[in-house]
Design a protein around this motif. Structure first.
Motif, PDB file in Angstrom:
ATOM      1  N   ARG A 131      46.901  40.605 -25.008  1.00 39.43           N
ATOM      2  CA  ARG A 131      45.948  39.507 -25.162  1.00 39.43           C
ATOM      3  C   ARG A 131      46.566  38.159 -24.766  1.00 39.43           C
ATOM      4  NH1 ARG A 131      40.908  38.751 -27.570  1.00 39.43           N
ATOM      5  NH2 ARG A 131      40.897  40.897 -28.311  1.00 39.43           N
ATOM      6  N   GLU A 132      47.787  37.912 -25.172  1.00 41.47           N
ATOM      7  CA  GLU A 132      48.441  36.637 -24.846  1.00 41.47           C
ATOM      8  C   GLU A 132      48.690  36.520 -23.344  1.00 41.47           C
ATOM      9  OE1 GLU A 132      52.591  34.393 -25.838  1.00 41.47           O
ATOM     10  OE2 GLU A 132      51.599  35.420 -27.508  1.00 41.47           O
ATOM     11  N   LYS A 133      49.132  37.595 -22.718  1.00 43.45           N
ATOM     12  CA  LYS A 133      49.362  37.593 -21.269  1.00 43.45           C
ATOM     13  C   LYS A 133      48.051  37.357 -20.521  1.00 43.45           C
ATOM     14  CE  LYS A 133      51.910  38.081 -17.629  1.00 43.45           C
ATOM     15  NZ  LYS A 133      52.754  36.985 -17.222  1.00 43.45           N
ATOM     16  N   LEU A 134      46.978  37.946 -20.994  1.00 40.57           N
ATOM     17  CA  LEU A 134      45.661  37.722 -20.397  1.00 40.57           C
ATOM     18  C   LEU A 134      45.294  36.244 -20.481  1.00 40.57           C
ATOM     19  CD1 LEU A 134      42.895  38.618 -19.236  1.00 40.57           C
ATOM     20  CD2 LEU A 134      42.199  39.057 -21.607  1.00 40.57           C
ATOM     21  N   ALA A 135      45.499  35.647 -21.640  1.00 38.78           N
ATOM     22  CA  ALA A 135      45.186  34.228 -21.828  1.00 38.78           C
ATOM     23  C   ALA A 135      46.016  33.364 -20.886  1.00 38.78           C
ATOM     24  CB  ALA A 135      45.417  33.824 -23.278  1.00 38.78           C
ATOM     25  N   GLU A 136      47.291  33.675 -20.750  1.00 35.78           N
ATOM     26  CA  GLU A 136      48.172  32.923 -19.845  1.00 35.78           C
ATOM     27  C   GLU A 136      47.715  33.055 -18.399  1.00 35.78           C
ATOM     28  OE1 GLU A 136      52.169  34.317 -20.385  1.00 35.78           O
ATOM     29  OE2 GLU A 136      52.161  33.834 -22.529  1.00 35.78           O
ATOM     30  N   THR A 137      47.413  34.272 -17.994  1.00 39.59           N
ATOM     31  CA  THR A 137      47.008  34.531 -16.606  1.00 39.59           C
ATOM     32  C   THR A 137      45.700  33.815 -16.278  1.00 39.59           C
ATOM     33  OG1 THR A 137      48.107  36.685 -16.642  1.00 39.59           O
ATOM     34  CG2 THR A 137      46.432  36.337 -14.934  1.00 39.59           C
ATOM     35  N   CYS A 138      44.719  33.938 -17.153  1.00 39.73           N
ATOM     36  CA  CYS A 138      43.425  33.293 -16.904  1.00 39.73           C
ATOM     37  C   CYS A 138      43.560  31.765 -16.942  1.00 39.73           C
ATOM     38  CB  CYS A 138      42.382  33.785 -17.892  1.00 39.73           C
ATOM     39  SG  CYS A 138      41.831  35.463 -17.512  1.00 39.73           S
ATOM     40  N   SER A 139      44.402  31.259 -17.800  1.00 37.91           N
ATOM     41  CA  SER A 139      44.636  29.819 -17.850  1.00 37.91           C
ATOM     42  C   SER A 139      45.249  29.331 -16.537  1.00 37.91           C
ATOM     43  CB  SER A 139      45.553  29.476 -19.025  1.00 37.91           C
ATOM     44  OG  SER A 139      45.835  28.102 -19.045  1.00 37.91           O
ATOM     45  N   ALA A 140      46.225  30.069 -16.026  1.00 42.89           N
ATOM     46  CA  ALA A 140      46.866  29.707 -14.760  1.00 42.89           C
ATOM     47  C   ALA A 140      45.872  29.739 -13.603  1.00 42.89           C
ATOM     48  CB  ALA A 140      48.040  30.645 -14.471  1.00 42.89           C
ATOM     49  N   LEU A 141      44.888  30.644 -13.678  1.00 44.80           N
ATOM     50  CA  LEU A 141      43.864  30.751 -12.632  1.00 44.80           C
ATOM     51  C   LEU A 141      42.711  29.776 -12.850  1.00 44.80           C
ATOM     52  CD1 LEU A 141      43.677  34.641 -12.376  1.00 44.80           C
ATOM     53  CD2 LEU A 141      44.687  33.080 -10.698  1.00 44.80           C
ATOM     54  N   GLY A 142      42.687  29.145 -14.012  1.00 47.15           N
ATOM     55  CA  GLY A 142      41.577  28.245 -14.328  1.00 47.15           C
ATOM     56  C   GLY A 142      40.287  28.999 -14.578  1.00 47.15           C
ATOM     57  N   THR A 143      40.393  30.197 -15.137  1.00 47.61           N
ATOM     58  CA  THR A 143      39.243  31.065 -15.347  1.00 47.61           C
ATOM     59  C   THR A 143      39.013  31.292 -16.836  1.00 47.61           C
ATOM     60  OG1 THR A 143      39.747  32.213 -13.293  1.00 47.61           O
ATOM     61  CG2 THR A 143      38.301  33.343 -14.817  1.00 47.61           C
ATOM     62  N   ASP A 144      37.778  31.114 -17.273  1.00 50.47           N
ATOM     63  CA  ASP A 144      37.418  31.448 -18.639  1.00 50.47           C
ATOM     64  C   ASP A 144      37.111  32.942 -18.681  1.00 50.47           C
ATOM     65  OD1 ASP A 144      36.868  31.138 -21.302  1.00 50.47           O
ATOM     66  OD2 ASP A 144      34.909  30.203 -21.004  1.00 50.47           O
ATOM     67  N   TYR A 145      37.251  33.550 -19.836  1.00 51.98           N
ATOM     68  CA  TYR A 145      37.027  34.995 -19.944  1.00 51.98           C
ATOM     69  C   TYR A 145      36.517  35.340 -21.333  1.00 51.98           C
ATOM     70  CZ  TYR A 145      41.299  35.079 -22.702  1.00 51.98           C
ATOM     71  OH  TYR A 145      42.236  34.863 -23.677  1.00 51.98           O
ATOM     72  N   ARG A 146      35.962  36.536 -21.438  1.00 47.20           N
ATOM     73  CA  ARG A 146      35.553  37.126 -22.709  1.00 47.20           C
ATOM     74  C   ARG A 146      36.048  38.556 -22.721  1.00 47.20           C
ATOM     75  NH1 ARG A 146      34.790  32.632 -23.169  1.00 47.20           N
ATOM     76  NH2 ARG A 146      33.036  31.486 -23.989  1.00 47.20           N
ATOM     77  N   VAL A 147      36.632  38.944 -23.835  1.00 50.52           N
ATOM     78  CA  VAL A 147      37.097  40.319 -23.994  1.00 50.52           C
ATOM     79  C   VAL A 147      35.947  41.145 -24.564  1.00 50.52           C
ATOM     80  CG1 VAL A 147      38.733  41.836 -25.172  1.00 50.52           C
ATOM     81  CG2 VAL A 147      39.483  39.586 -24.352  1.00 50.52           C
ATOM     82  N   VAL A 148      35.671  42.264 -23.911  1.00 45.03           N
ATOM     83  CA  VAL A 148      34.633  43.192 -24.360  1.00 45.03           C
ATOM     84  C   VAL A 148      35.277  44.560 -24.578  1.00 45.03           C
ATOM     85  CG1 VAL A 148      32.790  41.940 -23.171  1.00 45.03           C
ATOM     86  CG2 VAL A 148      33.932  43.827 -22.016  1.00 45.03           C
ATOM     87  N   ALA A 149      34.577  45.427 -25.256  1.00 40.60           N
ATOM     88  CA  ALA A 149      35.097  46.767 -25.531  1.00 40.60           C
ATOM     89  C   ALA A 149      35.414  47.497 -24.227  1.00 40.60           C
ATOM     90  CB  ALA A 149      34.082  47.564 -26.343  1.00 40.60           C
ATOM     91  N   ASP A 150      36.450  48.290 -24.260  1.00 41.53           N
ATOM     92  CA  ASP A 150      36.876  49.056 -23.092  1.00 41.53           C
ATOM     93  C   ASP A 150      35.997  50.299 -22.960  1.00 41.53           C
ATOM     94  OD1 ASP A 150      38.320  49.913 -20.911  1.00 41.53           O
ATOM     95  OD2 ASP A 150      39.928  50.799 -22.101  1.00 41.53           O
ATOM     96  N   ARG A 151      34.809  50.087 -22.389  1.00 43.57           N
ATOM     97  CA  ARG A 151      33.829  51.152 -22.197  1.00 43.57           C
ATOM     98  C   ARG A 151      33.445  51.218 -20.721  1.00 43.57           C
ATOM     99  NH1 ARG A 151      32.977  54.958 -24.804  1.00 43.57           N
ATOM    100  NH2 ARG A 151      30.783  54.998 -24.422  1.00 43.57           N
ATOM    101  N   VAL A 152      32.999  52.359 -20.312  1.00 46.39           N
ATOM    102  CA  VAL A 152      32.558  52.540 -18.931  1.00 46.39           C
ATOM    103  C   VAL A 152      31.505  51.493 -18.594  1.00 46.39           C
ATOM    104  CG1 VAL A 152      31.386  54.100 -17.333  1.00 46.39           C
ATOM    105  CG2 VAL A 152      33.033  55.009 -18.972  1.00 46.39           C
ATOM    106  N   GLY A 153      31.707  50.790 -17.502  1.00 49.10           N
ATOM    107  CA  GLY A 153      30.734  49.817 -17.023  1.00 49.10           C
ATOM    108  C   GLY A 153      30.830  48.452 -17.660  1.00 49.10           C
ATOM    109  N   LEU A 154      31.664  48.295 -18.695  1.00 47.19           N
ATOM    110  CA  LEU A 154      31.742  47.028 -19.422  1.00 47.19           C
ATOM    111  C   LEU A 154      30.327  46.593 -19.799  1.00 47.19           C
ATOM    112  CD1 LEU A 154      34.602  45.290 -17.414  1.00 47.19           C
ATOM    113  CD2 LEU A 154      34.795  46.500 -19.591  1.00 47.19           C
ATOM    114  N   VAL A 155      29.976  45.320 -19.595  1.00 47.20           N
ATOM    115  CA  VAL A 155      28.640  44.858 -19.984  1.00 47.20           C
ATOM    116  C   VAL A 155      27.813  44.490 -18.758  1.00 47.20           C
ATOM    117  CG1 VAL A 155      27.329  43.151 -21.295  1.00 47.20           C
ATOM    118  CG2 VAL A 155      29.476  44.039 -22.221  1.00 47.20           C
ATOM    119  N   THR A 156      28.255  43.514 -18.001  1.00 55.48           N
ATOM    120  CA  THR A 156      27.463  43.025 -16.865  1.00 55.48           C
ATOM    121  C   THR A 156      27.220  44.102 -15.814  1.00 55.48           C
ATOM    122  OG1 THR A 156      28.296  40.798 -17.280  1.00 55.48           O
ATOM    123  CG2 THR A 156      27.255  41.198 -15.148  1.00 55.48           C
ATOM    124  N   PRO A 157      28.246  44.808 -15.349  1.00 58.24           N
ATOM    125  CA  PRO A 157      27.963  45.850 -14.349  1.00 58.24           C
ATOM    126  C   PRO A 157      26.992  46.911 -14.866  1.00 58.24           C
ATOM    127  CG  PRO A 157      30.307  45.393 -14.425  1.00 58.24           C
ATOM    128  CD  PRO A 157      29.691  44.672 -15.585  1.00 58.24           C
TER     129      PRO A 157
END
Length: 130
Positions: A20-46
């Protein structure tokens, strides 16, 4: 999936909560906001977009409307940027089929059963003619 990466908000899942911390660091470096969702087939949007495309295929297959009518109706009626068939072509019909087939295999829920029209297009490797 193509068309879902160029968003202000990324939808991601964590295989290991320790990342989780590495994800936050990576997205911060990219200037990207994100939301963590359950690890399920298709996630939510797709999952949602692929189901919309699948239902649009059933609508055309049943003779209720043409692909062009469905695309126009969804753009005008819901203010979507693209109609379901144009969106399927942008994502890749084969990818849409793969998501729905994976959902069906994972859940055996009837709502994920792939429309024969969509399956045929995907297996032929052809976009929809819109």
């Amino acid at each position: 999936m193509p068309t879902l990466l160029n968003r202000r908000l990324l939808e991601v899942s964590l295989y290991d909560e320790a990342n989780r911390e590495k994800l936050a660091e990576t997205c911060s470096a990219l200037g990207t906001d994100y939301r963590v969702v359950a690890d399920r087939v298709g996630l939510v949007t797709p999952r949602v977009i692929c189901q919309i495309i699948n239902e649009a295929c059933f609508t055309v297959q049943e003779g209720t409307a043409t692909m062009q009518d469905v695309d126009l109706g969804m753009k005008l009626g819901t203010n979507y940027p693209k109609g379901p068939f144009a969106w399927a072509n942008a994502i890749g019909v084969e990818r849409v089929y793969a998501v729905l087939e994976a959902l069906w295999q994972d859940t055996h829920d009837e709502r994920y059963k792939v429309c024969p029209l969509l399956k045929r297009q995907a297996l032929r490797g052809e976009p929809f003619a819109v």
